[in-house]
Design a protein around this motif. Structure first.
Motif, short mmCIF file in Angstrom:
data_model
loop_
_atom_site.label_atom_id
_atom_site.label_comp_id
_atom_site.label_asym_id
_atom_site.label_seq_id
_atom_site.Cartn_x
_atom_site.Cartn_y
_atom_site.Cartn_z
N GLY A 85 0.80 -1.22 0.00
CA GLY A 85 0.00 0.00 0.00
C GLY A 85 0.83 1.26 0.00
O GLY A 85 1.90 1.33 -0.60
N GLU A 86 0.35 2.27 0.75
CA GLU A 86 0.90 3.61 0.68
C GLU A 86 2.12 3.78 1.58
O GLU A 86 2.22 4.71 2.38
CB GLU A 86 -0.18 4.65 1.02
N GLY A 87 3.08 2.90 1.40
CA GLY A 87 4.33 2.95 2.14
C GLY A 87 5.20 1.78 1.71
O GLY A 87 4.78 0.93 0.92
N GLY A 142 -5.09 -4.61 3.68
CA GLY A 142 -5.76 -3.88 4.74
C GLY A 142 -5.71 -2.39 4.49
O GLY A 142 -4.70 -1.87 4.04
N SER A 143 -6.80 -1.69 4.75
CA SER A 143 -6.93 -0.26 4.51
C SER A 143 -6.92 -0.04 2.99
O SER A 143 -7.65 -0.70 2.26
CB SER A 143 -5.83 0.51 5.23
N TYR A 144 -6.11 0.90 2.48
CA TYR A 144 -6.07 1.11 1.02
C TYR A 144 -5.76 -0.19 0.27
O TYR A 144 -6.45 -0.51 -0.72
CB TYR A 144 -5.08 2.21 0.69
N PRO A 145 -4.76 -0.98 0.68
CA PRO A 145 -4.57 -2.28 0.02
C PRO A 145 -5.78 -3.20 0.15
O PRO A 145 -5.98 -4.08 -0.70
CB PRO A 145 -3.34 -2.87 0.73
N GLY A 146 -6.58 -3.02 1.19
CA GLY A 146 -7.82 -3.77 1.29
C GLY A 146 -8.77 -3.40 0.16
O GLY A 146 -9.43 -4.28 -0.43
N SER A 147 -8.86 -2.12 -0.13
CA SER A 147 -9.66 -1.69 -1.28
C SER A 147 -9.12 -2.30 -2.56
O SER A 147 -9.88 -2.78 -3.41
CB SER A 147 -9.65 -0.16 -1.39
N ALA A 192 -10.56 -8.35 1.96
CA ALA A 192 -10.41 -6.89 1.90
C ALA A 192 -10.69 -6.31 3.28
O ALA A 192 -11.79 -5.89 3.59
CB ALA A 192 -11.35 -6.31 0.86
N THR A 193 -9.66 -6.27 4.12
CA THR A 193 -9.81 -5.85 5.50
C THR A 193 -9.76 -4.33 5.62
O THR A 193 -8.90 -3.68 5.03
CB THR A 193 -8.69 -6.46 6.36
N SER A 194 -10.69 -3.78 6.40
CA SER A 194 -10.73 -2.32 6.65
C SER A 194 -10.63 -1.54 5.35
O SER A 194 -9.90 -0.56 5.26
CB SER A 194 -9.60 -1.91 7.60
N LEU A 240 -15.18 -9.02 3.47
CA LEU A 240 -14.95 -7.62 3.84
C LEU A 240 -14.96 -7.45 5.35
O LEU A 240 -15.95 -7.04 5.96
CB LEU A 240 -16.04 -6.76 3.20
N PRO A 241 -13.83 -7.77 6.04
CA PRO A 241 -13.77 -7.59 7.49
C PRO A 241 -13.56 -6.11 7.85
O PRO A 241 -12.77 -5.41 7.21
CB PRO A 241 -12.54 -8.42 7.90
N ASN A 242 -14.25 -5.67 8.87
CA ASN A 242 -14.04 -4.33 9.44
C ASN A 242 -14.19 -4.42 10.95
O ASN A 242 -14.84 -5.33 11.47
CB ASN A 242 -15.06 -3.34 8.88
#
Length: 446
Positions: free
Chosen positions: A94-96, A176-181, A199-201, A408-410
């Motif tokens: 993801g974003e890092g 998870g998060s953006y990578p979850g999307s 697709a978590t969070s 889709l876990p949240n």
């Protein structure tokens, strides 16, 4: 995300509200942050157990047949649990920077051991060591998008599948998060390549303004000397523009945003610093009356975060932030991911955590402040931002995503669940909503 800082003091009433939120924390805390390789396909764990990075020849522009430019994308492999005929688990970066710790620890590896899966992790283009272009100029950043990232995943999956004889295996994407999307959208847009996704969070619905966060208010300039000392600023607090005050306020609120978003995640592996700071730790500080009034406790949180990340002082100048964000060098201070992610928010997602809502304890960084950054950094107007967000939801479906075999876990503690799916869409698109604490997700039905 990168540790940053805001510029306004919380009012006493707002600080007391923040303390009350911590005392009553039960999974409804609302703070969060802006969001936080192929060579030979051989085993990437050396005889010393050190995870080796590998490199994949990737296309620069997947949507232009006339563009033949390529670059090297970083990925990791863990074959420790793989059994012949087992599935392939693909962790999406993801974003890092892609953290090799995820290849050694995490719930997905528990699943891998159970199902005999081969584990891969692909770093997102423009983050970490995956540099598609010579620099981060705005002209080059046009190749940074979720659509290009999904095409990276598709090409990676196709080539690796062929090279390693894995085309007839079930591929499962994790994120998870953006990578979850991205995991959800990978299954949505490339169903022939990925069998299922976790697709978590995942904030699958893009939105310009997301106001339910934290806030503060600016005080009398006569207090600036004390503020400078209390929050250990690198230079005396100067509030010359609204952007100055908003940046200072957002940075202080960011202490809570970061911790809430990454509470008890895998950053604790391999000695990564800062991972002992959890929601309970911050709430413990805010509830500790021996430290003084709520203002003193808020300052104590800021100092705790600086000590944890070995920061000598806090640079609260928006002018410094502007300079860093417009530095196009891969060696620049924002090249670790902060600059790239802000670009994606300006051109695809929005996701801004403003203080426009009255239902939170902070104030001082409204949506206008976030939108102006898009114009200052990347020459993206408010109208262009709104149109980009609308196009994203049109392309992926937003809350109305339709596909199969996406879990889709949240969690209620994670503030991003507000932009995710928390109720089943269909039996093939189940939502797992976890109230108050984490639990393992069962994958037997995938």
């Amino acid at each position: 995300m990168a540790f940053q800082t805001c510029r306004l003091l919380l009012s006493k009433a707002n600080l007391l509200l923040l303390v009350s939120l911590c005392v009553a924390v039960d999974g409804h805390f609302k703070g969060f942050r802006k969001f936080h390789r192929v060579q030979d396909g051989s085993l990437s764990l050396s005889h010393r157990g050190v995870l080796e990075e590998q490199w994949f020849t990737q296309k620069l522009d997947h949507f232009s047949g006339a563009d033949s430019r390529v670059w090297k994308q970083r990925y990791f492999v863990n074959e420790a649990f793989y059994k012949p005929g087992g599935p392939v688990f693909l962790m999406i970066g993801g974003e890092g920077p892609a953290n090799p710790a995820w290849m050694k620890n995490g719930t997905w590896l528990t699943y891998a051991e159970k199902f005999g899966a081969l584990c891969l992790m692909l770093e997102h283009r423009f983050y970490g060591k995956s540099h598609p272009t010579l620099d981060l100029s705005t002209d080059n950043l046009r190749y940074l998008s979720s659509r290009q990232a999904l095409a990276d995943l598709a090409h990676f999956r196709t080539v690796i599948g062929e090279e390693r004889g894995l085309n007839n295996r079930k591929w499962v994407a994790f994120g998870g998060s953006y990578p979850g999307s991205l995991a959800a959208w990978f299954r949505l847009k490339y169903p022939h390549l990925v069998h299922a996704s976790v697709a978590t969070s995942a904030p699958v619905h893009a939105t310009v303004n997301f106001p339910d966060t934290l806030v503060e208010r600016l005080k009398d300039p006569k207090t600036y000397d004390n503020i400078t000392k209390d929050f250990n600023l690198c230079s005396k607090l100067q509030i010359q523009t609204e952007m100055d005050s908003a940046y200072f306020l957002e940075t202080l609120a960011g202490n809570f945003m970061d911790v809430v978003q990454y509470n008890e995640d895998n950053r604790g592996f391999e000695g990564v610093i800062g991972t002992n700071i959890t929601i309970k730790v911050l709430c413990g500080v805010m509830g500790d009356t021996s430290l003084g009034d709520p203002y003193a406790r808020y300052a104590a949180v800021a100092r705790l975060m600086m000590d944890t990340f070995f920061m000598k002082c806090l640079d609260a100048n928006f002018s410094t932030y502007l300079r860093d964000m417009t530095n196009a060098s891969w060696d620049g201070p924002a090249a670790g991911g902060g600059g790239q992610w802000v670009y994606q928010t300006c051109t695809e997602f929005g996701f801004y955590q403003s203080t426009d809502s009255p239902n939170q304890p902070f104030a001082g960084f409204p949506l206008q402040y976030q939108v102006k950054q898009c114009a200052d950094f990347y020459n993206v107007s408010a109208d262009q931002l709104a149109e980009a967000v609308a196009q994203t939801n049109e392309y992926y479906g937003g809350y109305d995503i339709r596909s199969t075999r996406i879990v889709l876990p949240n969690g209620s503690i994670d503030p991003w669940h507000a932009l995710g799916i928390t109720q089943d869409i269909t039996p093939d698109l189940p939502a797992v909503f976890i109230k108050g604490k984490e639990r393992m997700l069962k994958l037997e039905t995938l």
